[in-house]
Design an enzyme around this catalytic site. Structure first.
Site, PDB file in Angstrom:
ATOM      1  N   THR A   1       1.115  -1.773   0.054  1.00 24.22           N
ATOM      2  CA  THR A   1       0.202   0.081  -0.349  1.00 24.22           C
ATOM      3  C   THR A   1       0.910   1.076   0.304  1.00 24.22           C
ATOM      4  O   THR A   1       2.058   1.166   0.279  1.00 24.22           O
ATOM      5  CB  THR A   1      -0.969  -0.348   0.974  1.00 24.22           C
ATOM      6  OG1 THR A   1      -0.698   0.040   2.178  1.00 24.22           O
ATOM      7  CG2 THR A   1      -1.767  -0.503   1.410  1.00 24.22           C
ATOM      8  N   GLY A   2       0.289   2.694  -0.474  1.00 24.81           N
ATOM      9  CA  GLY A   2       1.044   3.492  -0.051  1.00 24.81           C
ATOM     10  C   GLY A   2       2.085   3.830  -0.808  1.00 24.81           C
ATOM     11  O   GLY A   2       3.381   3.890  -0.594  1.00 24.81           O
ATOM     12  N   ALA A   3       1.843   3.690  -2.688  1.00 28.81           N
ATOM     13  CA  ALA A   3       3.282   3.709  -3.893  1.00 28.81           C
ATOM     14  C   ALA A   3       2.729   4.865  -4.841  1.00 28.81           C
ATOM     15  O   ALA A   3       2.724   4.335  -5.774  1.00 28.81           O
ATOM     16  CB  ALA A   3       3.305   2.511  -4.596  1.00 28.81           C
TER      17      ALA A   3
ATOM     18  N   ILE B   1       8.845   5.280  -0.353  1.00 30.60           N
ATOM     19  CA  ILE B   1       9.378   4.311   0.225  1.00 30.60           C
ATOM     20  C   ILE B   1       8.436   2.609  -0.469  1.00 30.60           C
ATOM     21  O   ILE B   1       8.899   1.294  -0.797  1.00 30.60           O
ATOM     22  CB  ILE B   1       9.803   4.312   1.366  1.00 30.60           C
ATOM     23  CG1 ILE B   1      10.192   4.175   2.844  1.00 30.60           C
ATOM     24  CG2 ILE B   1       9.061   2.310   2.550  1.00 30.60           C
ATOM     25  CD1 ILE B   1      10.508   4.823   3.855  1.00 30.60           C
ATOM     26  N   GLY B   2       6.897   3.349  -1.136  1.00 28.68           N
ATOM     27  CA  GLY B   2       6.403   2.673  -1.490  1.00 28.68           C
ATOM     28  C   GLY B   2       7.152   2.311  -2.308  1.00 28.68           C
ATOM     29  O   GLY B   2       7.169   0.425  -3.093  1.00 28.68           O
TER      30      GLY B   2
ATOM     31  N   SER C   1       7.434   4.149  12.654  1.00 30.14           N
ATOM     32  CA  SER C   1       8.040   5.424  12.894  1.00 30.14           C
ATOM     33  C   SER C   1       9.043   5.876  14.324  1.00 30.14           C
ATOM     34  O   SER C   1       9.406   6.674  14.369  1.00 30.14           O
ATOM     35  CB  SER C   1       7.685   6.168  12.506  1.00 30.14           C
ATOM     36  OG  SER C   1       6.735   6.225  11.242  1.00 30.14           O
TER      37      SER C   1
ATOM     38  N   TYR D   1       0.639  11.759  14.312  1.00 28.50           N
ATOM     39  CA  TYR D   1       1.318  10.874  13.598  1.00 28.50           C
ATOM     40  C   TYR D   1       2.044  10.195  14.670  1.00 28.50           C
ATOM     41  O   TYR D   1       2.026   8.730  14.801  1.00 28.50           O
ATOM     42  CB  TYR D   1       2.564  11.588  12.707  1.00 28.50           C
ATOM     43  CG  TYR D   1       3.372  10.840  11.722  1.00 28.50           C
ATOM     44  CD1 TYR D   1       2.162   9.788  11.296  1.00 28.50           C
ATOM     45  CD2 TYR D   1       4.148  10.409  12.635  1.00 28.50           C
ATOM     46  CE1 TYR D   1       3.064   9.528  10.645  1.00 28.50           C
ATOM     47  CE2 TYR D   1       5.302   9.445  11.751  1.00 28.50           C
ATOM     48  CZ  TYR D   1       4.219   9.016  10.507  1.00 28.50           C
ATOM     49  OH  TYR D   1       5.746   8.361   9.969  1.00 28.50           O
TER      50      TYR D   1
END
Length: 257
Positions: A12-14, A20-21, A155, A168
């Site tokens: 997910t998240g590319a 990073i994705g 993170s 976050y």
């Protein structure tokens, strides 16, 4: 023999080619994985680093050149009602997934003085809500009995405070708790669950001023590169990591806060 040959991964998240994705997708494809990745251009275009609308299509084309199956879709992870249909589409397009990499994240700057319920809710939905529900759906459908992998991106919220990123830090910190408990629940299904903290990584969001500030905190004298975390994840999804589960791996090059 390549341990990842023919395996099927969700990432997910590319959205961005420098992200990073995208690096995770490249590393897995290089090792023979089929890929289904998601992106959400509305979010990335609203951020200071922004993105070009063509980046997901360019990433798909690049990955497909390796001769593996590649599919993707734009997915709003705050829409929990669409997640089951998403897993259906993955199976239809590339097959039943072996790996789920929960890389997508939502992050804006805020602190105790300006945090709103709406902004906290946006962080919650992407960072912990979607991560939990996607992981649950993946586990319920996993029938291969061995080799299942869930990798969450965190993170380093328990490495030190993150002033100015209250929502976050709060929601990504919950990912660590999810990782530890879910790992115990799904181990009988043949699935490992781990989280990776890559530390400050140069994906295009770091200004030159911030780079000069951060570099002395790394004993290697450089920031993390997206390929660094991608290689860590490649190991975690391999058979060599089959005895590693419920771990929060701080793979951040010795970064000292």
């Amino acid at each position: 023999m390549n341990q990842l040959e023919g395996k099927i991964a969700i990432v997910t998240g590319a959205s961005r080619l420098k992200g990073i994705g995208a690096a995770i997708c490249r590393e897995l494809v290089k090792n023979g994985c089929h890929i289904f990745f998601t992106y959400w251009t509305e979010y990335d275009k609203s951020m200071p680093w922004s993105m070009e609308s063509t980046e997901p299509a360019r990433l798909k084309e690049e990955l497909a050149e390796a001769g593996v199956k590649v599919s993707c879709m734009e997915l709003d992870l705050t829409r929990f009602d669409t997640l089951k249909q998403f897993i259906d589409k993955v199976s239809e397009d590339v097959g039943a997934p072996d790996f789920l990499i929960n890389n997508a994240t939502y992050s804006t700057n805020n602190d105790y003085s300006n945090l709103t319920a709406e902004e906290l809710d946006r962080h919650y939905k992407v960072n912990i809500g979607a991560t939990t529900l996607l992981s649950s759906e993946f586990a319920k459908r996993f029938k291969k009995k061995v080799g299942g992998r869930i990798v969450n991106l965190t993170s380093g919220q328990f490495q030190g405070p993150m002033p100015g990123e209250l929502a976050y830090a709060t929601t990504k910190g919950a990912v660590d708790a999810l990782t530890i408990t879910l790992a115990a629940e799904v181990a009988p299904l043949g699935i490992t669950v781990n989280a990776v903290n890559p530390g400050p990584t140069d994906t295009g969001w770091i200004t030159e001023e911030l780079k000069r500030y951060l570099e002395p905190m790394f004993p290697f004298g450089r920031l993390g590169d997206p390929s660094d975390v991608a290689k860590t994840i490649k190991f975690l999804v391999s058979d060599d990591a089959s005895w590693i589960t419920g771990q929060i791996i701080n793979s951040e090059g010795g970064f000292k806060r």
